[in-house]
Design a protein around this motif. Structure first.
Motif, PDB file in Angstrom:
ATOM      1  N   PHE A 194       0.683  -1.412  -0.099  1.00 22.45           N
ATOM      2  CA  PHE A 194      -0.540  -0.247   0.151  1.00 22.45           C
ATOM      3  C   PHE A 194       0.980   1.393  -0.578  1.00 22.45           C
ATOM      4  O   PHE A 194       0.686   2.184  -0.647  1.00 22.45           O
ATOM      5  N   ALA A 195       1.943   1.206   0.620  1.00 21.88           N
ATOM      6  CA  ALA A 195       2.926   2.443   1.268  1.00 21.88           C
ATOM      7  C   ALA A 195       3.628   2.704  -0.251  1.00 21.88           C
ATOM      8  O   ALA A 195       3.552   3.324  -1.119  1.00 21.88           O
ATOM      9  N   LYS A 196       4.057   1.102  -1.095  1.00 22.28           N
ATOM     10  CA  LYS A 196       4.708   1.705  -2.262  1.00 22.28           C
ATOM     11  C   LYS A 196       3.859   1.810  -3.486  1.00 22.28           C
ATOM     12  O   LYS A 196       3.939   2.702  -4.141  1.00 22.28           O
ATOM     13  N   MET A 197       2.854   1.923  -3.219  1.00 27.56           N
ATOM     14  CA  MET A 197       1.339   1.781  -4.527  1.00 27.56           C
ATOM     15  C   MET A 197       1.304   3.461  -4.349  1.00 27.56           C
ATOM     16  O   MET A 197       1.484   4.313  -5.179  1.00 27.56           O
ATOM     17  N   VAL A 198       1.073   4.372  -3.006  1.00 28.44           N
ATOM     18  CA  VAL A 198       1.184   5.673  -2.667  1.00 28.44           C
ATOM     19  C   VAL A 198       2.584   6.694  -3.208  1.00 28.44           C
ATOM     20  O   VAL A 198       2.735   7.132  -3.925  1.00 28.44           O
ATOM     21  N   HIS A 199       3.129   5.581  -3.217  1.00 25.50           N
ATOM     22  CA  HIS A 199       5.204   5.467  -3.263  1.00 25.50           C
ATOM     23  C   HIS A 199       4.777   6.678  -5.024  1.00 25.50           C
ATOM     24  O   HIS A 199       4.888   7.285  -5.888  1.00 25.50           O
ATOM     25  N   ASN A 200       4.560   5.259  -6.248  1.00 24.02           N
ATOM     26  CA  ASN A 200       4.503   5.637  -7.150  1.00 24.02           C
ATOM     27  C   ASN A 200       3.248   6.389  -7.529  1.00 24.02           C
ATOM     28  O   ASN A 200       3.964   7.205  -8.602  1.00 24.02           O
ATOM     29  N   GLY A 201       2.123   6.648  -6.863  1.00 23.17           N
ATOM     30  CA  GLY A 201       1.133   7.710  -6.944  1.00 23.17           C
ATOM     31  C   GLY A 201       1.763   9.450  -7.349  1.00 23.17           C
ATOM     32  O   GLY A 201       1.785   9.890  -8.244  1.00 23.17           O
ATOM     33  N   ILE A 202       2.689   8.982  -6.006  1.00 16.60           N
ATOM     34  CA  ILE A 202       3.295  10.401  -5.996  1.00 16.60           C
ATOM     35  C   ILE A 202       4.554  10.625  -6.891  1.00 16.60           C
ATOM     36  O   ILE A 202       4.573  11.745  -7.865  1.00 16.60           O
ATOM     37  N   GLU A 203       5.240   9.511  -7.960  1.00 17.12           N
ATOM     38  CA  GLU A 203       5.881   9.878  -8.784  1.00 17.12           C
ATOM     39  C   GLU A 203       5.240  10.035 -10.179  1.00 17.12           C
ATOM     40  O   GLU A 203       6.160  10.985 -10.449  1.00 17.12           O
ATOM     41  N   TYR A 204       4.595   9.213  -9.861  1.00 16.75           N
ATOM     42  CA  TYR A 204       3.522   9.800 -11.225  1.00 16.75           C
ATOM     43  C   TYR A 204       3.204  11.420 -11.130  1.00 16.75           C
ATOM     44  O   TYR A 204       4.102  12.310 -12.239  1.00 16.75           O
ATOM     45  N   GLY A 205       3.262  12.032  -9.928  1.00 14.52           N
ATOM     46  CA  GLY A 205       2.463  13.663 -10.095  1.00 14.52           C
ATOM     47  C   GLY A 205       3.977  14.628 -10.072  1.00 14.52           C
ATOM     48  O   GLY A 205       4.057  15.052 -10.507  1.00 14.52           O
ATOM     49  N   MET A 206       4.971  14.039  -9.770  1.00 12.01           N
ATOM     50  CA  MET A 206       6.262  14.183  -9.751  1.00 12.01           C
ATOM     51  C   MET A 206       6.731  14.810 -10.848  1.00 12.01           C
ATOM     52  O   MET A 206       7.212  15.862 -11.971  1.00 12.01           O
ATOM     53  N   MET A 207       6.728  13.201 -11.892  1.00 15.88           N
ATOM     54  CA  MET A 207       7.208  13.708 -13.151  1.00 15.88           C
ATOM     55  C   MET A 207       6.432  14.696 -14.396  1.00 15.88           C
ATOM     56  O   MET A 207       6.932  15.090 -14.977  1.00 15.88           O
ATOM     57  N   GLN A 208       4.857  14.203 -13.683  1.00 14.89           N
ATOM     58  CA  GLN A 208       4.525  14.609 -14.658  1.00 14.89           C
ATOM     59  C   GLN A 208       4.167  16.955 -14.614  1.00 14.89           C
ATOM     60  O   GLN A 208       4.538  17.220 -15.745  1.00 14.89           O
ATOM     61  N   ALA A 209       4.542  17.146 -13.207  1.00 12.13           N
ATOM     62  CA  ALA A 209       4.884  18.073 -13.502  1.00 12.13           C
ATOM     63  C   ALA A 209       6.727  18.609 -13.660  1.00 12.13           C
ATOM     64  O   ALA A 209       5.838  19.810 -14.748  1.00 12.13           O
ATOM     65  N   PHE A 210       7.442  17.618 -13.651  1.00  7.27           N
ATOM     66  CA  PHE A 210       8.635  18.616 -14.981  1.00  7.27           C
ATOM     67  C   PHE A 210       8.767  18.076 -16.122  1.00  7.27           C
ATOM     68  O   PHE A 210       8.772  18.979 -16.927  1.00  7.27           O
ATOM     69  N   GLY A 211       7.350  17.075 -16.043  1.00  5.10           N
ATOM     70  CA  GLY A 211       7.148  17.399 -18.227  1.00  5.10           C
ATOM     71  C   GLY A 211       6.318  18.505 -18.375  1.00  5.10           C
ATOM     72  O   GLY A 211       7.043  19.074 -19.105  1.00  5.10           O
ATOM     73  N   THR A 224      -7.198  12.955  -5.211  1.00  6.96           N
ATOM     74  CA  THR A 224      -5.995  12.864  -6.089  1.00  6.96           C
ATOM     75  C   THR A 224      -6.110  13.590  -7.580  1.00  6.96           C
ATOM     76  O   THR A 224      -5.664  12.727  -8.137  1.00  6.96           O
ATOM     77  N   PRO A 225      -6.382  14.665  -7.137  1.00  7.97           N
ATOM     78  CA  PRO A 225      -6.263  15.455  -8.834  1.00  7.97           C
ATOM     79  C   PRO A 225      -4.266  15.362  -9.255  1.00  7.97           C
ATOM     80  O   PRO A 225      -5.220  15.014 -10.816  1.00  7.97           O
ATOM     81  N   ALA A 226      -3.745  15.155  -8.816  1.00  5.83           N
ATOM     82  CA  ALA A 226      -2.245  15.470  -9.647  1.00  5.83           C
ATOM     83  C   ALA A 226      -2.101  13.931 -10.181  1.00  5.83           C
ATOM     84  O   ALA A 226      -1.773  13.670 -11.077  1.00  5.83           O
ATOM     85  N   THR A 227      -2.222  12.772  -9.130  1.00  4.67           N
ATOM     86  CA  THR A 227      -2.283  10.997  -8.983  1.00  4.67           C
ATOM     87  C   THR A 227      -2.709  10.787 -10.015  1.00  4.67           C
ATOM     88  O   THR A 227      -2.548  10.713 -11.015  1.00  4.67           O
ATOM     89  N   ALA A 228      -3.981  11.626 -10.631  1.00  2.39           N
ATOM     90  CA  ALA A 228      -5.234  11.214 -11.334  1.00  2.39           C
ATOM     91  C   ALA A 228      -4.891  11.561 -12.647  1.00  2.39           C
ATOM     92  O   ALA A 228      -5.024  11.319 -13.300  1.00  2.39           O
ATOM     93  N   SER A 229      -4.351  12.775 -12.848  1.00  7.72           N
ATOM     94  CA  SER A 229      -3.851  14.150 -13.838  1.00  7.72           C
ATOM     95  C   SER A 229      -2.553  13.064 -14.710  1.00  7.72           C
ATOM     96  O   SER A 229      -3.293  12.687 -15.648  1.00  7.72           O
ATOM     97  N   ALA A 230      -2.158  12.865 -13.958  1.00  5.90           N
ATOM     98  CA  ALA A 230      -0.406  12.239 -14.730  1.00  5.90           C
ATOM     99  C   ALA A 230      -1.009  10.836 -15.358  1.00  5.90           C
ATOM    100  O   ALA A 230      -0.433  10.212 -15.934  1.00  5.90           O
ATOM    101  N   LEU A 231      -1.913   9.948 -14.144  1.00  4.08           N
ATOM    102  CA  LEU A 231      -2.330   9.032 -15.254  1.00  4.08           C
ATOM    103  C   LEU A 231      -2.855   8.916 -15.688  1.00  4.08           C
ATOM    104  O   LEU A 231      -2.885   7.638 -17.290  1.00  4.08           O
ATOM    105  N   TRP A 232      -3.928   9.654 -16.035  1.00  4.59           N
ATOM    106  CA  TRP A 232      -4.805  10.302 -17.348  1.00  4.59           C
ATOM    107  C   TRP A 232      -3.725  10.612 -18.589  1.00  4.59           C
ATOM    108  O   TRP A 232      -4.171  10.045 -19.592  1.00  4.59           O
ATOM    109  N   ALA A 233      -2.929  11.036 -18.027  1.00  4.79           N
ATOM    110  CA  ALA A 233      -2.192  12.021 -18.813  1.00  4.79           C
ATOM    111  C   ALA A 233      -1.195  10.776 -19.370  1.00  4.79           C
ATOM    112  O   ALA A 233      -0.734  10.281 -20.768  1.00  4.79           O
ATOM    113  N   ARG A 234      -0.785  10.033 -18.769  1.00  4.25           N
ATOM    114  CA  ARG A 234      -0.183   8.334 -19.664  1.00  4.25           C
ATOM    115  C   ARG A 234      -1.045   7.178 -20.246  1.00  4.25           C
ATOM    116  O   ARG A 234      -0.761   7.046 -21.400  1.00  4.25           O
ATOM    117  N   GLN A 235      -2.400   7.431 -20.009  1.00  2.00           N
ATOM    118  CA  GLN A 235      -3.084   6.762 -20.967  1.00  2.00           C
ATOM    119  C   GLN A 235      -3.539   7.646 -22.463  1.00  2.00           C
ATOM    120  O   GLN A 235      -3.443   6.478 -23.362  1.00  2.00           O
TER     121      GLN A 235
END
Length: 291
Positions: free
Chosen positions: A163-180, A253-264
């Motif tokens: 569960f913690a790793k899942m949240v970690h990866n969600g945060i990672e998605y948001g950070m990478m999306q923001a840099f992009g 979780t708008p930041a994580t969801a936005s990053a997820l939609w962008a990848r899809q």
């Protein structure tokens, strides 16, 4: 300590090497005969370990992990310990733990972060399970984690590690999306000569300095516009699980969801959606979209 590792891919293989360099005796197994495996079957791996055994599983989540856990349940003995270090969904951990507990076999789930750099830098480890099992495997964790005080945590009961790793990866998605998004904004502005040089400058003294920024600088060193990299990003599942869990818990979780939609969308998943939008704009407003 002596342990077995199942799955010798990019992560598992490097973890095995780091453990051996740390003085542990590791027996490795992989289904591929081209891997650097020590044994050619699960039976041989179990036979090579003295009871009570510790077996670390590093195979893809889902059916492959299910099959390995079920097979180990029939081969291991009471008092043995199984550690799942893959990207298993936390709800599956609870099922696996219950399945193994019927035979007296202990279970830990461990979220592992570090990628291909983990062998040299160490891995961030997030464990879930009983403290007694965690303490038993602690010498292994201490070798795998980075040197220093951080990088290892008993996050909670079974399921807590993943569960913690899942949240970690969600945060990672948001950070990478923001840099992009920041990079693209600068790419389109006439005020910025070199977006890559600007972002690289943030590696020191900035509040956004991070290992991700270091990795960006490494990628941009030979390709400052990143145009050699195709604009497609796959998603491995954890961010999707995090959004689902957050919805159940009532957490926006708008930041994580936005990053997820962008990848899809990057994989062409939004093409038909945009065709409908373009068609409707043309119908009601006469807007013609040119390719």
């Amino acid at each position: 300590m002596k342990l077995g590792i199942i799955g010798l891919g990019r992560m598992g293989g490097n973890m095995l090497k780091r453990l051996r360099e740390g003085g542990h005796e590791v027996v490795g197994f992989d289904v591929s005969p081209d891997s650097e495996r020590d044994v050619d079957s699960l039976d041989a791996l179990v036979s090579a370990l003295d009871a009570p055994r510790i077996v670390w599983v590093m195979v893809p989540a889902g059916e492959p992990t299910d099959q390995i856990i079920t097979s180990l349940g029939g081969l291991l003995e009471e008092g043995d310990l199984v550690i799942d270090g893959g990207n298993t969904r936390y709800t599956d951990d609870q099922r696996h733990a219950a399945e193994l507990a019927e035979r007296g076999i202990h279970f830990l789930d461990v979220g592992v972060s570090g990628g291909v750099w983990g062998k040299e830098r160490g891995y961030a480890l997030m464990a879930g399970g009983e403290r007694e099992d965690y303490e038993r495997a602690l010498p292994i964790f201490e070798t795998l984690k980075p040197a220093g005080v951080d990088g290892l945590v008993l996050a909670g009961p079974v399921g807590g590690g993943h569960f913690a790793k899942m949240v970690h990866n969600g945060i990672e998605y948001g950070m990478m999306q923001a840099f992009g998004e920041g990079f693209e904004t600068m790419m389109r502005s006439s005020l910025i000569d070199s977006p890559a040089e600007v972002m690289t400058s943030w590696r020191q003294g900035s509040v956004v300095q991070s290992w991700l920024l270091d990795l960006f600088a490494r990628a941009a060193a030979s390709d400052p516009t990143l145009h050699e990299m195709p604009p497609v990003a796959n998603e491995s599942g954890e961010a999707k699980w995090m959004v689902e869990a957050a919805l159940e818990l009532g957490v926006p979780t708008p930041a994580t969801a936005s990053a997820l939609w962008a990848r899809q969308t990057s994989r062409g998943g939004g093409d038909d959606t945009l065709r409908v939008v373009s068609s409707l704009r043309a119908q009601f407003g006469g807007h013609v979209t040119k390719g």
